[in-house]
Each structure stands twice: as C-alpha cells, then as structure tokens.
Design a protein around this motif. Sequence first.
Motif, PDB file in Angstrom:
ATOM      1  N   PRO A 245       0.815  -1.243   0.000  1.00  0.00           N
ATOM      2  CA  PRO A 245       0.000   0.000   0.000  1.00  0.00           C
ATOM      3  C   PRO A 245       0.832   1.269   0.000  1.00  0.00           C
ATOM      4  O   PRO A 245       0.475   2.243  -0.646  1.00  0.00           O
ATOM      5  N   LEU A 246       1.979   1.268   0.728  1.00  0.00           N
ATOM      6  CA  LEU A 246       2.781   2.489   0.786  1.00  0.00           C
ATOM      7  C   LEU A 246       3.384   2.821  -0.577  1.00  0.00           C
ATOM      8  O   LEU A 246       3.543   3.986  -0.931  1.00  0.00           O
ATOM      9  N   PRO A 256       8.435   8.967  -4.913  1.00  0.00           N
ATOM     10  CA  PRO A 256       8.952   7.599  -5.090  1.00  0.00           C
ATOM     11  C   PRO A 256       9.096   6.902  -3.748  1.00  0.00           C
ATOM     12  O   PRO A 256       9.431   7.508  -2.733  1.00  0.00           O
ATOM     13  N   ALA A 257       8.788   5.614  -3.758  1.00  0.00           N
ATOM     14  CA  ALA A 257       8.911   4.820  -2.532  1.00  0.00           C
ATOM     15  C   ALA A 257      10.375   4.691  -2.146  1.00  0.00           C
ATOM     16  O   ALA A 257      11.237   4.520  -3.004  1.00  0.00           O
ATOM     17  N   PRO A 258      10.653   4.789  -0.876  1.00  0.00           N
ATOM     18  CA  PRO A 258      12.049   4.635  -0.447  1.00  0.00           C
ATOM     19  C   PRO A 258      12.522   3.213  -0.703  1.00  0.00           C
ATOM     20  O   PRO A 258      11.723   2.282  -0.765  1.00  0.00           O
ATOM     21  N   ARG A 264      12.935  -0.468   7.542  1.00  0.00           N
ATOM     22  CA  ARG A 264      11.759   0.213   6.996  1.00  0.00           C
ATOM     23  C   ARG A 264      10.577  -0.754   6.869  1.00  0.00           C
ATOM     24  O   ARG A 264       9.428  -0.399   7.104  1.00  0.00           O
ATOM     25  N   THR A 265      10.887  -1.989   6.504  1.00  0.00           N
ATOM     26  CA  THR A 265       9.824  -2.994   6.430  1.00  0.00           C
ATOM     27  C   THR A 265       9.193  -3.230   7.798  1.00  0.00           C
ATOM     28  O   THR A 265       7.976  -3.341   7.936  1.00  0.00           O
ATOM     29  N   LEU A 266      10.035  -3.292   8.821  1.00  0.00           N
ATOM     30  CA  LEU A 266       9.519  -3.486  10.178  1.00  0.00           C
ATOM     31  C   LEU A 266       8.652  -2.314  10.612  1.00  0.00           C
ATOM     32  O   LEU A 266       7.566  -2.495  11.182  1.00  0.00           O
ATOM     33  N   LYS A 271       3.303   0.018  11.637  1.00  0.00           N
ATOM     34  CA  LYS A 271       2.280   1.038  11.394  1.00  0.00           C
ATOM     35  C   LYS A 271       0.963   0.408  10.968  1.00  0.00           C
ATOM     36  O   LYS A 271      -0.109   0.909  11.271  1.00  0.00           O
ATOM     37  N   ILE A 272       1.061  -0.688  10.215  1.00  0.00           N
ATOM     38  CA  ILE A 272      -0.163  -1.336   9.737  1.00  0.00           C
ATOM     39  C   ILE A 272      -0.829  -2.152  10.827  1.00  0.00           C
ATOM     40  O   ILE A 272      -2.043  -2.082  11.040  1.00  0.00           O
TER      41      ILE A 272
END
Length: 675
Positions: A245-246, A256-258, A264-266, A271-272
């Motif tokens: 989703p991000l 652009p997505a980082p 960052r995945t964690l 957050k989700i």
Amino acid sequence: MADRSPDTLDQNSEPREPREPSEKKASPPKGAAEKQPEPGAADRAAAPEPAAAAGLSGAKSPASGPSKVSPTSAVPDKAAGTVDRPRTAAGGAAEAPGTPKREDREAARKPSAATQSSKPSGNTGSPKPSGEAESSKPSGKPESPDSTQELITPTVTLRIIPPAAPTPAAKPTPAAKPTAPAKPAAPAAPSPKAPPSPAPAPSPAPAPKTPDRPAGPDVDTSEFVALKPADAPRVQSAEQDVRPPLDLLAQLTNTPAPPPSPARTLVRRLKIWTPLVVLLGLVFLSVQMFRPLPDPALDLGETPPTFTVGGDSLTIPWPEQGQAAVTVVGSGSVGTSGEQKPVPTASIAKIMTAYVILREHPLKKDEKGPLIEVDAQTVEDGKSEDESRIEGLEEGQTFSQQDMLKMLMIPSGNNIGRLLARWDTGSQDETAFVTKMNDAAKALGMKNTTYTDPSGLDKETVSTAVDQLKLAEAVMEFDAFRAIVALPNADIPGHGRIYNNNDRLIMAGLSVRGIKTGSNTPAGGTLSWAAYKTVDGEDRLILGTMMDQHAPAPDPNGANSLVLVQDNSKKVIEAVRTALTSAVAISEGQVVGYVDNGLGGRTAVVATEDLTAVGVPGQKLKLSFSDGGTISLTAKAGTVVSELTVGTGPGARKIPVALKADLPEPSFGAKLTRL
C-alpha cells in the motif's frame, strides 16, 4: 511540424538546382570551429552572417548556397528523410561510419562555371510581403568558384543559441499552417577589418512555435519530437498493481517509494498492524471485563469422598443359595450375596402393584380413599385353588382403596391385584396396567426387572434382590403403605379378619415392619423385609430382599420355601441390627472443602457441627455436598454456603458448612486472564 514543399513557395522565388538523390548533408570537419579566419576572409564571413541568422530561424537565401543547420536541431526530418548527425564540441558534425569522404561530397556539390556565372551574387534582401517574389541584390562583386568553395567550407564560428525555457506541456494540438518566412534584415556594409559581430540572441517565444522550413531538396533541417510527454499517464501492468500500500500511495502522490530495508519494512508493518492489535486488545479487554463470571462451586479438596465406619468389619450370614441384598436407608448398601440375575419374583411383585396405585391415587396414613366395586372376574378368580386369593367376595360389593390394599399386601390376594389393575386403567384386562408397572421400574433404575402380570403368579415376572431394594426404598416413603404392611392382621368391613403371611418375622421381636412375602414352585421362597433400630435417638430403617430360596422336595406351591426364606432373612436381620452403630465422620470446625470461584481463587469451607454417620463396621459411606442454591460471588467469613451429606438417599445425615474466611471478589488480573 509540417515542412514546406517547393510547390508552396512564392511564385517569384528563384528555383534551385536539384541535388543528387544520394547527397548527404555537409558536415564540418573536426576542429573546424577552432581555425582562425584567413586574411580577407572577414568580408566573406560578413556576408553569410544574416543568412546564418536566418538559417537559425528556419529561413535562408536561395542564392546563399548550401544551408547551415541550426544547432538546436536534434531529430530526423520526417519529410526530407535526412538524419542529423551528432555534433562535436566544436560545432561540427561527426561523420557516421560508411559516409563518403569529404572531398567526394564537395566535388559533387561544386556547380559548373556556367551555373555559377548565371546566378547573382550577394546577399538576399528581406522577404517581401505575401504574394511578392524575393529579389536578389548584387553585391557588385562577382563570386568566383573559389569563393563558393570557401562558403561551403564551414570555417566560420557558429553561435549556439540556448533553447528557450521549457514550458508545461499542453495537450497535443494539430500543427498550424506554415507561415511565410520573415524577410531577413538588410546586411550591414562589410568591413574588411572588423570581426563579425554576433547577432543578438532571439528572445524566447511565449510558446513553442514550429518554424517554417524552406522548400527544396537541399534543405537539411530537423524538428524536436517529444518521445514521451512529461505529463503522460503511466500505464501500470498487472504485476505493478500488486504492490504494498505504501508504494501505491507513493505513486499517487508522485513521491517515489524509499528503497526497501529490514528496518523500513519493520516500521511499515508496525504502522499497519499496531492499530489493529490495539483494537483487538481493547475488544478482548472489554469482553473479559464484562462477560458473566462463573458461578462458584464447592469441592471436597483433600477430604476423602467416603467415610468408613470404624470397628471390625461385619460378617453377614448370607444364605448358601439364591441371592440377597441389604441396605441401611440413608447410609447406603451394607452388602449383597449371590449372582444378581433375574429370577421369578412370586408375590413380591405386588409391591410394584401397590406402588403404582399409590403413586396415581395417593392416600394419607389413615385415609380410606375411594370405594372400589368388586366385579365378576374378581369373584371368579377367588375360587382358584392354585394361588393365594381372597375368597367369599360378591359381585357389586364395594371396599375402600385402603381395605383393598390391605387385602392385597397382608394375605397376598392375587384376585385383588388384578381388580386394582383394571380399576386403575378402566379396562377389561391388566395389559395397560402392566405397562405402567414396567415404566415405573425403569424410572427407579430397576434394569433387571420385567413385569408380565400384577400379582407375580406368572413365572415371566422376574427381578433381582438389588432391584427389589430400590423399589422397597421408594414405596416405604408412602405413610399409608408403611402402616398397612406393618400389621400382623387386619379387620376388613364386609369381609372379616385377614392375617399376614409374614407374621413369623413380625412377631419375632426384631422390629420387622413388612414388607411382603412370596412363594410358588418356580420362584421358591422370596421375601422383602423392613426392620428398624433406634440409633442416637433416631429410628433407622433397614431394608433387605432375599430371592430364589428353594426348600427340598416335596414343596407344594413353595410353602416350605417360604419358611426357608423367612428363617434365612431372620439371621441377616439380627446380624445387621446388632452391628448397626454411629460414628463421627466430620468434626466441627474441620475443613471439608473449598469454594472455587472458577478463576483460580479458593476459599476454605468448614463444618459448623459434628457430622455423625450410621452404619455397620467396615461400611463405606459417601461424602458429598448437597445440591443447594447458587453461591454468591462475594461473602463474609461464617456464611453458610451448603450442606455436607454422609450416605445416600432421603435419610442421609446432613450438616451445614460455612466459609472459613471472606470470599473476595475476583481480581482484575483473574478476570482478564480467564479462559
């Protein structure tokens, strides 16, 4: 941008000589921009200056020779079919592999002397208004072939005009009609010594315009074609749609997505999932706190489930044959003997007949009950010689229910049993009543009992000693029944005195108060008896049954077997009555169990007084909490919460039990962690 064809030029324009089909655009040699102009070349360089400026704007003089390409050209000319070559740093074009040599190209471009002499020399003037042909103004100095060659040679310094600032791309619109090229301004007088002054850079147009291209096959121009508009919508494939989703959000916001990384995945997963986990936690907390609490329950804990009466174990003088069973009402079974298999009951089947009648037509202790009329079948059955019966009855006589029960149980009248069965069901036979007898046996738990008639004369009516004890305990709860079976004899109005077949035991001084004898050839001698003993100021009831007692032949209708069963039963009654005693099973203040609140909390329960058990030495009595009401979730110490029972049945001894300490409310942690 559309190119102008030769057909669209002004009619007065001077025609040009056609080029060779294979003619390529002249490319200046590498390093040409770095050459210094030769002496006297200033005059020659000054003359093409307007034409060079005009060439940058898309127009050139017809007589100026081969055109020079604008530095801003970068794409192929779609109409002319020519291809621009990349420029060098010095402004020259790099030659592609396979291109003809420069000398060959120059030789092919040199016109004949006649052609050169026929063309006017000099710079062209500004274009005339629309509809007028261009005119050439001679410079007054004829051009030589060498001068033409020098003009072809790119020895002049090119001026690079920076492109206009890009403007936001708009929707593609149809190409506008080409307009006439603007007439170049008159050139200034050539100065032999002054270097050529650069032409002023054109001001950027407010919107990109497509310059008109001069006609002619020798014109080598190019136009800028946007390969992909900056604002063209992105076409996403099916694989790109399946993204986190991000990443999709980043695309929508043009951010652009980082680049992915474990940290960052964690963070993204936190957050989700964190809001969802928090929401589920709140729901779980609410459910756990407000769901109904379990009802507290009593548990014996470490207290043994049985109590054994102290002393040497009683040895009962059981008969050598048949089967027998003895119980103390309220305490439990004392013991059994023989194999408990179904055998003929004989007349003790009348106990079930009396039980069904009293259950459906109950009587108080001295109540007479309704009148029952004697029918012809009863009178006829009284004449039978092979069974016990009440003789001398007349059709139409009436007797009370109480008197009918006396004639049934004391002298054991078979014909009275059949009469009561027909009276109860209102039918002409006993089938419906027998069904009631079997239903009652099933309800009492008499699993090995089957009734086929209300008198027990039929040998198919079978039972066991243990089953008959269950029936005896149930029927002795009727006051009217106990009063009848305890009589050694009775006077019946309208008939006379009747005598009890069990008078030998009733009169033996053993406190025997019934119940019923039975005898015939198939069954032998059978007997259900009731005896009492006072223990600690309370009369305790002892019940026993003995069946399948057969005396040696001859034994007409089981008469001798009846005496045998009475004698054997007397021995058992004497032994049990003598041994029956009491003992303290639970002392006052003794912890007898716990109240479990269902959430891990336990509160001790103590006896409020001594609990005395009645039984014979070695007899085991059951300990249990009686089924009382619901225990409160919270209570103070000393609150009575239940009763502790020793033994079984209605006559079991009971004492109240109370909390030893306060019963607290379940804690928050206990409510939260319960399953």
